[in-house]
Design a protein around this motif. Structure first.
Motif, mmCIF file in Angstrom:
data_model
loop_
_atom_site.group_PDB
_atom_site.id
_atom_site.type_symbol
_atom_site.label_atom_id
_atom_site.label_comp_id
_atom_site.label_asym_id
_atom_site.label_seq_id
_atom_site.Cartn_x
_atom_site.Cartn_y
_atom_site.Cartn_z
ATOM 1 N N LYS A 349 -1.982 -6.660 -0.007
ATOM 2 C CA LYS A 349 -2.761 -6.785 -1.074
ATOM 3 C C LYS A 349 -2.637 -5.668 -2.206
ATOM 4 O O LYS A 349 -2.486 -5.734 -3.429
ATOM 5 N N TYR A 350 -2.871 -4.442 -1.616
ATOM 6 C CA TYR A 350 -2.727 -3.374 -2.457
ATOM 7 C C TYR A 350 -1.309 -2.917 -2.751
ATOM 8 O O TYR A 350 -1.086 -2.646 -4.053
ATOM 9 N N MET A 353 -0.377 -5.272 -5.781
ATOM 10 C CA MET A 353 -0.688 -5.210 -6.979
ATOM 11 C C MET A 353 -0.402 -3.835 -7.702
ATOM 12 O O MET A 353 0.006 -3.934 -8.850
ATOM 13 N N VAL A 354 0.047 -2.836 -6.682
ATOM 14 C CA VAL A 354 0.935 -1.593 -7.240
ATOM 15 C C VAL A 354 2.260 -2.221 -7.848
ATOM 16 O O VAL A 354 2.604 -1.607 -9.096
ATOM 17 N N VAL A 381 2.481 2.473 -0.708
ATOM 18 C CA VAL A 381 1.083 2.055 -0.494
ATOM 19 C C VAL A 381 1.060 0.925 0.570
ATOM 20 O O VAL A 381 -0.210 0.807 1.412
ATOM 21 N N MET A 385 -1.963 1.742 2.576
ATOM 22 C CA MET A 385 -3.268 0.738 2.518
ATOM 23 C C MET A 385 -3.126 -0.595 3.207
ATOM 24 O O MET A 385 -4.183 -1.370 3.412
ATOM 25 N N ASP A 386 -2.150 -1.022 3.579
ATOM 26 C CA ASP A 386 -1.761 -2.247 4.093
ATOM 27 C C ASP A 386 -1.123 -2.413 5.658
ATOM 28 O O ASP A 386 -0.385 -3.117 5.903
#
Length: 401
Positions: A349-350, A353-354, A381, A385-386
């Motif tokens: 998800k992160y 989006m980036v 990311v 983050m994921d």
């Protein structure tokens, strides 16, 4: 190949549909990008001729040798990348950079580096980058409708009606003909409008002279975006349909075609992404014969490329607003698919989006365009983050292997 089977209606129809995605959609984007760069009409025609003719030739070679529903196209994300990156270089260095991108792809194939790179870059991140890249062009539909309400209403109404009546056919092509008629009716076009159309069919090979800087800022990023924005997508679609693919061969053909394309000022000629979804669709026919549709897509691209000089001359007569509107409509179905495969997947998800926001913001770092950084920062990311999605995909990959 059985020549009688080649002329099956289904293979021809789906081939032409894929051919439209292969030839006409990139042409419209290249048209817009070349105007953004301020390039002359001759440079633009050369660019399109080289890209689409070579796509047709390379597509025939790839589909006939592999017997896979796989054709060759000119990458849209890399065209946008070019629009925001090469403006500070002279034309001869730009041509050099395009050819060197082909050399980079050839090296990746010969040295079998793809598997080492591919495990880091996720398909969802690539599709998010794609979405962030083309959304600028889709927004033209809104902008043009706001400034030319009558053209916008007629175009959108036609798009909706054509989508309902001919769901398999690109509705934007129908819109093109309806708006052309509208331009005659409202007086924008008249009988003398096409008197200046040039029927010159002879492209020129441009000068090539490069530097180490342009290899790092243009060639390498261009090759990476081509690799994951087109080649990987097309081969992933084939795998989902149960085909065994040869990535190294696809990359090699893409590299050779891109190398020669550079001499015409063509930025990228790689095995296709989105058109593959059309020619590999089960509705095309028997699985082992769907490559016939890819053959037709390549023939369509080759013919379109050969007549691209007069075709582009005709397009240049149209108001810029109409062309922008058509580009937006052509890319709208592709944008919907990229959203579904990236944000809609629920994975990374992160990172997704980036990868979407960076090209949306059109940032340039060290002279390198946003599409490259979208992939780089998206991967970073993902691991930061994921991590759960990364680990889950790694386990799933080990189970498959």
């Amino acid at each position: 190949m059985r020549w009688k089977e080649l002329f099956n209606y289904n293979y021809m129809m789906y081939g032409v549909l894929a051919g439209i995605l292969t030839a006409i959609v990139p042409t419209m984007v290249i048209f817009e990008v070349s105007q953004q760069l301020g390039w002359s009409s001759e440079l633009m025609k050369n660019w399109i001729f080289g890209a689409i003719v070579l796509a047709g030739i390379a597509g025939l070679i790839l589909s006939l040798t592999t017997k896979l529903p796989l054709n060759v196209s000119s990458s849209i994300p890399t065209a946008v990348f070019v629009g925001f990156t090469v403006h500070r270089y002279p034309i001869d260095e730009v041509f050099f950079a395009f050819s060197m991108a082909g050399v980079v792809l050839i090296l990746i194939s010969v040295l079998k580096l793809y598997r080492r790179i591919e495990r880091f870059i996720k398909l969802e991140i690539v599709m998010a980058m794609f979405a962030g890249t083309i959304i600028h062009y889709v927004l033209y539909v809104v902008e043009v409708t706001a400034s030319h309400i009558e053209w916008g209403i007629i175009g959108i109404a036609t798009f909706i009606l054509a989508t309902k009546l001919f769901p398999k056919f690109p509705a934007a092509i129908v819109v093109f003909f309806v708006l052309s008629l509208t331009l005659f009716v409202d007086g924008t076009f008249h009988t003398n409008s096409f008197s200046s159309v040039s029927f010159n069919l002879f492209p020129t090979v441009g000068p090539v002279a490069g530097s180490l800087e342009v290899i790092f800022t243009v060639s390498i990023p261009l090759a990476i975006i081509s690799l994951f924005g087109e080649v990987t997508i097309g081969n992933s679609i084939l795998k989902a349909e149960g085909y065994r693919t040869n990535m190294d061969l696809s990359i090699l053909v893409s590299g050779i075609a891109t190398f020669f394309g550079g001499f015409f000022g063509s930025h990228s000629v790689t095995s296709a992404g989105a058109p593959v979804a059309v020619v590999s669709d089960p509705a095309v026919g028997e699985k082992d014969k769907r490559y016939y549709a890819a053959v037709w897509a390549s023939i369509f691209a080759l013919i379109f490329g050969l007549v691209s000089y007069p075709a582009i001359s005709i397009l240049m007569i149209y108001p810029t607003s109409i062309l922008k509107f058509l580009v937006g409509l052509l890319l709208l179905p592709i944008l919907i698919k990229t959203f579904t495969m990236s944000i809609g997947s629920g994975k990374f998800k992160y990172a997704v989006m980036v990868a979407f926001l960076i090209p949306l913001a059109n940032i340039t770092i060290f002279g390198i365009g946003a599409q490259f950084w979208a992939l780089i920062f998206g991967v970073m990311v993902a691991y930061l983050m994921d991590g759960e999605d990364v680990r889950r995909e790694k386990v799933e990959g080990e189970v498959v292997n």
